[in-house]
Design a protein around this motif. Structure first.
Motif, PDB file in Angstrom:
ATOM      1  N   UNK A 106       0.809  -1.231   0.000  1.00  0.00           N
ATOM      2  CA  UNK A 106       0.000   0.000   0.000  1.00  0.00           C
ATOM      3  C   UNK A 106       0.835   1.271   0.000  1.00  0.00           C
ATOM      4  N   UNK A 107       2.006   1.248   0.625  1.00  0.00           N
ATOM      5  CA  UNK A 107       2.818   2.459   0.651  1.00  0.00           C
ATOM      6  C   UNK A 107       3.335   2.827  -0.745  1.00  0.00           C
ATOM      7  N   UNK A 108       3.482   1.829  -1.611  1.00  0.00           N
ATOM      8  CA  UNK A 108       3.892   2.109  -2.990  1.00  0.00           C
ATOM      9  C   UNK A 108       2.776   2.860  -3.710  1.00  0.00           C
ATOM     10  N   UNK A 109       1.570   2.354  -3.583  1.00  0.00           N
ATOM     11  CA  UNK A 109       0.413   3.019  -4.190  1.00  0.00           C
ATOM     12  C   UNK A 109       0.212   4.403  -3.603  1.00  0.00           C
ATOM     13  N   UNK A 110       0.364   4.524  -2.300  1.00  0.00           N
ATOM     14  CA  UNK A 110       0.177   5.824  -1.639  1.00  0.00           C
ATOM     15  C   UNK A 110       1.157   6.859  -2.171  1.00  0.00           C
ATOM     16  N   UNK A 111       2.421   6.451  -2.319  1.00  0.00           N
ATOM     17  CA  UNK A 111       3.420   7.411  -2.805  1.00  0.00           C
ATOM     18  C   UNK A 111       3.031   7.954  -4.174  1.00  0.00           C
ATOM     19  N   UNK A 112       2.654   7.076  -5.078  1.00  0.00           N
ATOM     20  CA  UNK A 112       2.305   7.507  -6.436  1.00  0.00           C
ATOM     21  C   UNK A 112       1.074   8.396  -6.425  1.00  0.00           C
ATOM     22  N   UNK A 113       0.076   8.030  -5.642  1.00  0.00           N
ATOM     23  CA  UNK A 113      -1.142   8.845  -5.568  1.00  0.00           C
ATOM     24  C   UNK A 113      -0.851  10.228  -5.000  1.00  0.00           C
ATOM     25  N   UNK A 114      -0.001  10.298  -3.997  1.00  0.00           N
ATOM     26  CA  UNK A 114       0.357  11.597  -3.421  1.00  0.00           C
ATOM     27  C   UNK A 114       1.143  12.431  -4.428  1.00  0.00           C
ATOM     28  N   UNK A 115       2.031  11.785  -5.175  1.00  0.00           N
ATOM     29  CA  UNK A 115       2.770  12.502  -6.215  1.00  0.00           C
ATOM     30  C   UNK A 115       1.817  13.109  -7.236  1.00  0.00           C
ATOM     31  N   UNK A 116       0.830  12.335  -7.662  1.00  0.00           N
ATOM     32  CA  UNK A 116      -0.150  12.824  -8.627  1.00  0.00           C
ATOM     33  C   UNK A 116      -0.893  14.036  -8.071  1.00  0.00           C
ATOM     34  N   UNK A 117      -1.292  13.956  -6.814  1.00  0.00           N
ATOM     35  CA  UNK A 117      -2.050  15.037  -6.198  1.00  0.00           C
ATOM     36  C   UNK A 117      -1.189  16.291  -6.014  1.00  0.00           C
ATOM     37  N   UNK A 118       0.042  16.104  -5.548  1.00  0.00           N
ATOM     38  CA  UNK A 118       0.929  17.254  -5.354  1.00  0.00           C
ATOM     39  C   UNK A 118       1.232  17.944  -6.681  1.00  0.00           C
TER      40      UNK A 118
END
Length: 241
Positions: free
Chosen positions: A190-202
């Motif tokens: 999940x932390x892999x998915x979270x990182x990418x999603x946060x990057x997209x949002x930022x």
């Protein structure tokens, strides 16, 4: 329509007409603005310049607000890889994609920055926007942290010729000694998915539309940045602390 009316009203006011905007209908504004423009063509350029200046000021204010609101997530996210000095006094944040040729061109510049400045820390935001292969590569890179090989894997991917696809990514992983079976399992964490999603949002909040993109202090810098410019921006950020 609102923009047209705004431009027309600005041009009309610049023309020096005595009537006030409150005394006119929208149609009158447009008619009188057209008359003013035909009589004084320079008015339209002056009006456009005013609107552009206002838009630029608003965009600058928005950028400063977003940077202030997202500073901690940008610079201190524990789920983002960090190279250089983890306790460095200036943080460089890079958004990148392993299939971006400009990211590969700037990678040696970032390496040189780290080598030349012992007080800089670089936060990497995996932002895979170019292809499915980019997503696979980003997930593999983030998963490599579980085997303490992210720096090696990241540099290997940046130096790799050709497209980042599943086959080439796994070949790079094997080359630096990663356990491929564990890597595939860790890619689903999940932390892999979270990182990418946060990057997209930022990236969306910051208004970035391509890779590479950097945040250094209060500066947001899209595109390929040479070492000298990176160093100048770091010095500027350091001086502003």
């Amino acid at each position: 329509m609102r923009h047209i009316l705004k431009l027309g009203l600005t041009a009309f006011l610049l023309s020096g007409t005595a009537l006030t905007a409150q005394e006119m209908t929208a149609e009158e504004v447009k008619r009188l603005a057209l008359e003013a423009i035909l009589e004084n063509p320079q008015v339209i350029m002056e009006a456009v310049a005013i609107l552009q200046e206002r838009d630029e000021q608003a965009a600058s204010q928005d950028a400063a607000r977003v940077l202030s609101e997202q500073r901690v997530m940008l610079e201190q996210d524990p789920n983002a890889p960090v190279l250089g000095n983890p306790e460095g006094d200036v943080t460089v944040v890079e958004f990148f994609d392993y299939n971006c040729p400009y990211c590969k061109q700037v990678s040696p510049e970032v390496e040189a920055l780290i080598a030349a400045d012992s007080d800089v820390r670089v936060v990497f935001r995996e932002w895979p926007i170019l292809s499915d292969g980019s997503v696979f590569a980003a997930r593999a890179a983030l998963a490599s942290r579980e085997q303490d090989l992210y720096p090696e894997f990241h540099l290997e991917m940046m130096r790799m010729r050709g497209r980042a696809e599943e086959v080439s990514v796994m070949a790079a992983a094997e080359k630096i000694g990663l356990d491929l079976e564990q890597l595939r399992a860790d890619m689903e964490a999940p932390e892999v998915t979270d990182h990418i999603e946060i990057s997209m949002n930022l990236a969306r909040l910051l208004g970035f539309n391509g890779t590479p993109s950097f945040v250094i202090g209060d500066s947001m810098v899209p595109g390929m940045v040479p070492l000298e410019e990176l160093q100048r921006l770091v010095a500027e950020a350091r001086g502003g602390q």
